[in-house]
Write a protein that holds these residues in place. Structure first.
Motif, short mmCIF file in Angstrom:
data_model
loop_
_atom_site.label_atom_id
_atom_site.label_comp_id
_atom_site.label_asym_id
_atom_site.label_seq_id
_atom_site.Cartn_x
_atom_site.Cartn_y
_atom_site.Cartn_z
N THR A 124 -3.93 -7.02 10.18
CA THR A 124 -4.06 -6.06 11.08
C THR A 124 -2.75 -5.23 11.27
O THR A 124 -1.64 -5.90 11.19
CB THR A 124 -4.56 -6.55 12.63
N PHE A 125 -2.80 -3.90 11.81
CA PHE A 125 -1.58 -3.28 12.10
C PHE A 125 -1.24 -3.45 13.29
O PHE A 125 -1.64 -4.18 14.29
CB PHE A 125 -2.04 -1.62 11.91
N SER A 126 0.05 -3.00 13.79
CA SER A 126 0.87 -3.56 15.16
C SER A 126 -0.14 -3.03 16.09
O SER A 126 0.12 -3.23 17.35
CB SER A 126 2.11 -3.24 14.94
N ASN A 127 -0.71 -1.88 15.95
CA ASN A 127 -1.60 -1.32 17.07
C ASN A 127 -2.96 -1.79 16.87
O ASN A 127 -3.81 -1.40 17.91
CB ASN A 127 -1.81 0.36 16.68
N GLY A 128 -3.00 -2.85 16.40
CA GLY A 128 -4.53 -3.66 16.40
C GLY A 128 -5.43 -3.27 15.41
O GLY A 128 -6.56 -3.94 15.37
N LYS A 129 -5.43 -2.26 14.89
CA LYS A 129 -6.32 -1.79 13.81
C LYS A 129 -6.28 -2.47 12.45
O LYS A 129 -5.11 -3.07 12.32
CB LYS A 129 -5.88 -0.42 13.30
N THR A 130 -7.54 -2.85 11.91
CA THR A 130 -7.52 -3.70 10.78
C THR A 130 -6.94 -2.88 9.52
O THR A 130 -7.58 -1.79 9.35
CB THR A 130 -8.81 -4.56 10.66
N LEU A 131 -6.43 -3.47 8.59
CA LEU A 131 -6.02 -2.85 7.32
C LEU A 131 -7.16 -2.76 6.30
O LEU A 131 -7.78 -3.57 6.02
CB LEU A 131 -4.89 -3.44 6.62
N THR A 132 -7.33 -1.45 5.91
CA THR A 132 -8.41 -1.48 5.07
C THR A 132 -7.83 -0.52 3.56
O THR A 132 -7.02 -0.10 3.77
CB THR A 132 -9.46 -0.40 5.56
N ALA A 133 -8.67 -0.52 2.61
CA ALA A 133 -8.33 -0.09 1.46
C ALA A 133 -8.21 1.57 1.80
O ALA A 133 -7.37 2.37 1.03
CB ALA A 133 -9.30 -0.12 0.29
N GLU A 134 -9.19 2.25 2.76
CA GLU A 134 -9.02 3.55 3.00
C GLU A 134 -7.53 4.05 3.53
O GLU A 134 -6.91 5.05 3.44
CB GLU A 134 -9.76 3.73 3.89
N ASP A 135 -6.90 2.97 4.32
CA ASP A 135 -5.50 3.22 4.81
C ASP A 135 -4.42 3.34 3.69
O ASP A 135 -3.65 4.31 3.77
CB ASP A 135 -5.14 2.04 5.73
N VAL A 136 -4.80 2.65 2.68
CA VAL A 136 -4.00 2.60 1.59
C VAL A 136 -4.00 3.90 0.77
O VAL A 136 -3.02 4.53 0.26
CB VAL A 136 -4.17 1.37 0.54
N LEU A 137 -5.26 4.44 0.74
CA LEU A 137 -5.39 5.72 0.21
C LEU A 137 -5.10 6.76 0.75
O LEU A 137 -4.11 7.45 0.11
CB LEU A 137 -7.15 5.73 0.01
N ALA A 138 -5.03 6.72 2.25
CA ALA A 138 -4.41 7.91 2.97
C ALA A 138 -2.88 7.91 2.92
O ALA A 138 -2.42 8.96 2.74
CB ALA A 138 -5.03 7.65 4.73
N THR A 139 -2.37 6.56 2.97
CA THR A 139 -0.84 6.62 2.71
C THR A 139 -0.39 7.24 1.48
O THR A 139 0.60 8.02 1.40
CB THR A 139 -0.27 5.19 2.68
N TYR A 140 -1.15 6.78 0.34
CA TYR A 140 -0.71 7.32 -0.90
C TYR A 140 -0.89 8.95 -1.05
O TYR A 140 -0.13 9.65 -1.54
CB TYR A 140 -1.32 6.49 -1.92
N GLU A 141 -1.91 9.45 -0.42
CA GLU A 141 -2.44 10.69 -0.15
C GLU A 141 -1.33 11.64 0.43
O GLU A 141 -0.90 12.72 -0.04
CB GLU A 141 -3.53 11.12 0.37
#
Lengths: 527, 318
Positions: A124-141
């Motif tokens: 989980t992120f420190s704001n409570g949200k769970t890490l997903t592959a979509e977060d990775v995609l958004a970061t790389y974008e």
């Protein structure tokens, strides 16, 4: 293999790796479970990680103008702060190359063109949200968009498409690249919720620490993230970074016990500092190198014989001794040093005034060469230039030194003037280093090096999965740069860090940057 | 309106005009700085497209005159804009930095000003005897040694060897006043040594100058002792030059201590300004320049007003 096993055992003992994982890896190396268990218990006795306490780090390289946005990070403090709160998919590792972090595992297609990363579950992120592959995609974008100002933009260029789903993140490359996992360990690429598109400088990530106090250029405080997924990282309860840019003040803070570790102990005084009873000076060889660069397309440096004359007219051992005070190694006119994976020894070019004089005569040049330098091109650059001037004079090469102001050196002199001093921080793999500065079309081709054969080899090596063949290709490329190029590389500098009393768990990092590639505050502990 | 009040109002108006002129100078100065913000932010790792993108975003392409008036208007309302480099509010960042700087300057002044004046008086009292010579020698020596060297020496002795006070003068809100004072003890000592000589010598010179006057001789003949003569008759008449030099030194304590801030890692204005100058973060440089100018002009204004008010001929017109 023995080294690797020992290393794994130490890691497991330090709690950096689970017991089961260790046994599995040991089995893969052909070791029986009983032997592996024995090894492990021995290492556990030696280690004894202690949790808790506050690790204070005196760090050089930050300013009040720094941002928390990992894309804009360009100095040691920014790298270290990002390490605290965020994590990339993979981590550079001294033995096995790369180590999984947020990517649990990864695999490449046979042609190294399509890479699939399995994203770790339950993080989980420190704001409570769970890490997903979509977060990775958004970061790389965010790092790769045309609007991007990211320091990792160069890495993202070769990506054709990316997609995410089912806990998998897939990258499809334009051209094959066997080194992709190394590149993705870059600290700029810390994964942020929704890629940090809403607030890139929020400092929210999956890292072992949560930032409690942020004062750019002054102080950063991180407290242990209670939900952190990996028990083997982040032993201290609190990590406090104190930005101390003045060398003397930083070392004094270590000696007086106000901080537990500092980066960049000045090499000149490192031996004196090491004499203090409560201080350990630890140096790590790195891929950073101090260079003299000539533009291969500008007179008089467009003459290969003159370039060779200059390469033979420099005394590399003397530079390592006098400029780095021994904290470094001799360069060989290639940007690739011993810290790179797939490195092979090449014949060392050494100071030879006769050969220099011979090539000078061949070139037909008899004027004076103008060398531009400044203090911030690398520490001691003006002194190094003076040494070069002396050793060149012995070969009959006349050189004039022009001191340029520190201010604006990178915008007005470097990559503009035909001959000057400069610095390269190095890259994790050969391909990235060569692509960044030696490919004909590279953005920072600061030697104006254009060589067709070199370019072809570089592209071919990217898709070559046979390690032996690739190693040979990189050696050939180093030979070409060293023979034809405009790079005079006299030395690779070590990263010299200082640790105070009570700091345990110091390990060698073969790659990366200061403070054990900035993992020191996360992986070390206080006795 | 009395002549004193008229003079004071004139001085204040002149001060404001000067500040406005300074703002023009600062703005023009930062406009003609060589180099490029975008290049400085991205450093060596800048690609042409990243540079173009950043320049566009920073809005460095508007006409300068328009930008000056926008900036001035916002600054008057207390909004100094946001830093180009890290997007933080400048007013907020400067707020804590300025209060740190004032904190350090305040404690240095509290110790150094009375000490300097006392030593000055002492030197006058024992003119040309050993206390006078000793005071002069010590203060002149301490002003002649570069401040960073005094800093390093004290750091080595007091922080590394004796471990009485910390070598890193980091202060933050969670510390108690006692902890803060312990943290800044060494820089305060260094600053005191640096500014002492100037103020002490001016005090001594100004009072000695007055001591030549006929009315001092009269006072002595009345039978007053030396200290009373100095306190009642000489000091009030020497106040104008002393206040002047004290204010100059206070201004120095606020705007000129960047070296000390670097050496002791003190999070003050000087360090903040230098960090942003090197990154070409123009709005921050302008804001700091404006504040420094205001401090300098303000303190000198106070010195002027005090000398006007200390002049009896202006206070009591015929």
């Amino acid at each position: 293999m023995k080294d690797q096993l020992q290393y794994l055992a130490t890691r497991a003992a330090a709690g950096l790796m689970g017991r089961r994982e260790f046994l599995g890896r040991a089995a893969a190396l052909g070791v029986t479970a009983a032997t592996a268990n024995m090894l492990l218990s021995g290492a556990v006795k030696a280690a004894g990680v202690k949790k808790g306490g506050t690790i204070k780090v005196g760090i050089q390289g930050g300013g009040a103008s720094d941002s928390l946005d990992p894309a804009l990070g360009a100095n040691a403090t920014a790298s270290q702060v990002t390490r605290l709160w965020g994590e990339p998919l993979l981590e550079l590792d001294p033995v096995s190359g790369v180590w999984p972090r947020l990517a649990e595992s990864f695999e490449a297609s046979a042609d190294a063109r399509v890479w699939t990363f399995k994203i770790r579950e339950g993080v989980t992120f420190s704001n409570g949200k769970t890490l997903t592959a979509e977060d990775v995609l958004a970061t790389y974008e965010r790092h790769s968009g045309e609007e991007s100002k990211s320091g990792a933009l160069g890495i993202m260029r070769g990506i054709k498409s990316m997609h995410a789903g089912d806990g998998l993140f897939v990258i499809e490359l334009e051209t094959p690249n066997a080194d992709l996992p190394y590149l993705l360990s870059d600290y700029h690429l810390a994964i942020q919720p929704d890629g940090g598109k809403d607030d890139p400088a929020a400092g929210i990530g999956t890292g072992p620490y949560i930032l409690k106090s942020v004062e750019p250029g002054v102080r950063f405080v991180g407290e242990k993230n209670p939900n952190y997924w990996d028990d083997s990282v982040g032993h201290a309860e609190t990590v406090e970074l104190i930005v101390i840019n003045d060398d003397t003040a930083r070392v004094a803070a270590l000696q007086s016990g106000q901080v537990h570790m500092v980066n960049r102990v000045p090499p000149r005084t490192a031996k004196l500092v090491a004499r203090a009873p409560n201080v350990t000076v630890h140096s790590t060889s790195g891929s950073g190198h101090y260079v003299f660069i000539m533009h291969c397309d500008t007179a008089p440096f467009d003459n290969k014989d003159l370039r060779l004359a200059l390469k033979y007219a420099i005394n590399r051992e003397e530079m390592v001794e006098k400029i780095l005070s021994g904290y470094g190694s001799v360069g060989n006119d290639s940007p690739i040093g011993a810290s790179y994976p797939l490195y092979t020894e090449r014949e060392q070019r050494s100071y030879d005034p006769d050969k220099a004089a011979f090539h000078l005569k061949q070139s037909g040049f008899d004027g004076t060469i103008l060398l531009r330098t400044s203090d911030n091109s690398f520490p001691g650059a003006p002194d190094a230039s003076a040494l070069f001037q002396q050793s060149a004079a012995a070969a009959g090469l006349k050189m004039e030194i022009k001191r340029e102001p520190n201010d604006g050196y990178w915008s007005e002199v470097w990559n503009k003037q035909p001959f000057c001093t400069s610095y390269w921080g190095g890259r994790p793999v050969q391909d990235q280093m060569f692509s960044t500065a030696y490919l004909s079309t590279a953005d920072w081709n600061d030697t104006r090096f254009k060589n067709e054969q070199f370019d072809q080899l570089l592209l071919a090596a990217r898709g070559e999965l046979d390690t032996a063949k690739r190693t040979q290709m990189y050696a050939d490329m180093s030979d070409i740069v060293s023979e034809e190029g405009g790079l005079i590389c006299p030395m690779f500098n070590d990263f010299v860090d200082g640790y105070g009393e009570g700091v345990e768990g110091i390990v060698d990092a073969k790659q990366g940057f200061d403070l054990n590639n900035f993992y020191a505050p996360l992986k070390m502990w206080l006795a | 309106m009395g002549p004193a009040l008229k003079l004071v109002v004139q001085r204040v108006a002149l001060g404001l005009l000067l500040l406005l002129a300074c703002s023009v100078l600062i703005f023009t100065g930062t406009m003609i700085l060589p180099g490029d913000v975008a290049q400085s932010i991205l450093g060596q790792s800048a690609t042409p497209e990243a540079l173009a993108n950043l320049r566009e975003e920073l809005g460095v392409n508007d006409p300068p005159v328009q930008r000056y008036f926008e900036w001035l208007f916002n600054a008057l309302q207390g909004d100094l804009g946001t830093a180009l480099t890290n997007g933080r509010s400048i007013t907020e960042s400067i707020g804590s930095r300025l209060s740190n700087t004032l904190f350090l300057a305040f404690w240095a002044a509290i110790i150094s000003v009375p000490l300097a004046i006392f030593l000055g008086l002492l030197a006058v009292r024992y003119k040309d005897r050993w206390p006078d010579k000793l005071i002069s020698a010590v203060t002149l020596a301490s002003i002649s040694i570069p401040e960073f060297l005094i800093g390093y020496l004290l750091m080595y002795l007091v922080a590394v060897k004796l471990r009485w006070f910390p070598s890193v003068s980091m202060i933050n809100d969670s510390m108690t006043l006692g902890e803060k004072l312990s943290s800044i003890a060494i820089p305060v000592a260094v600053l005191t040594l640096v500014v002492l000589a100037h103020m002490m010598r001016m005090t001594r010179a100004a009072i000695l100058n007055v001591m030549q006057s006929a009315y001092i001789e009269t006072a002595e003949l009345k039978g007053l002792n030396m200290f009373q003569v100095i306190r009642r008759h000489a000091f009030p008449n020497a106040i104008a030059p002393i206040v002047n030099v004290v204010m100059l030194n206070l201004a120095y304590l606020v705007v000129g201590v960047v070296v000390i801030e670097v050496v002791f890692t003190y999070p003050g204005m000087g360090q903040y300004l230098v960090d942003h100058v090197s990154k070409r973060d123009v709005p921050v440089v302008q804001a700091c320049g404006l504040i420094f100018a205001a401090v300098y002009i303000g303190l000198n204004l106070i010195a002027d007003v005090v000398s006007i008010l200390s002049n009896p001929r202006l206070r009591h017109p015929k």
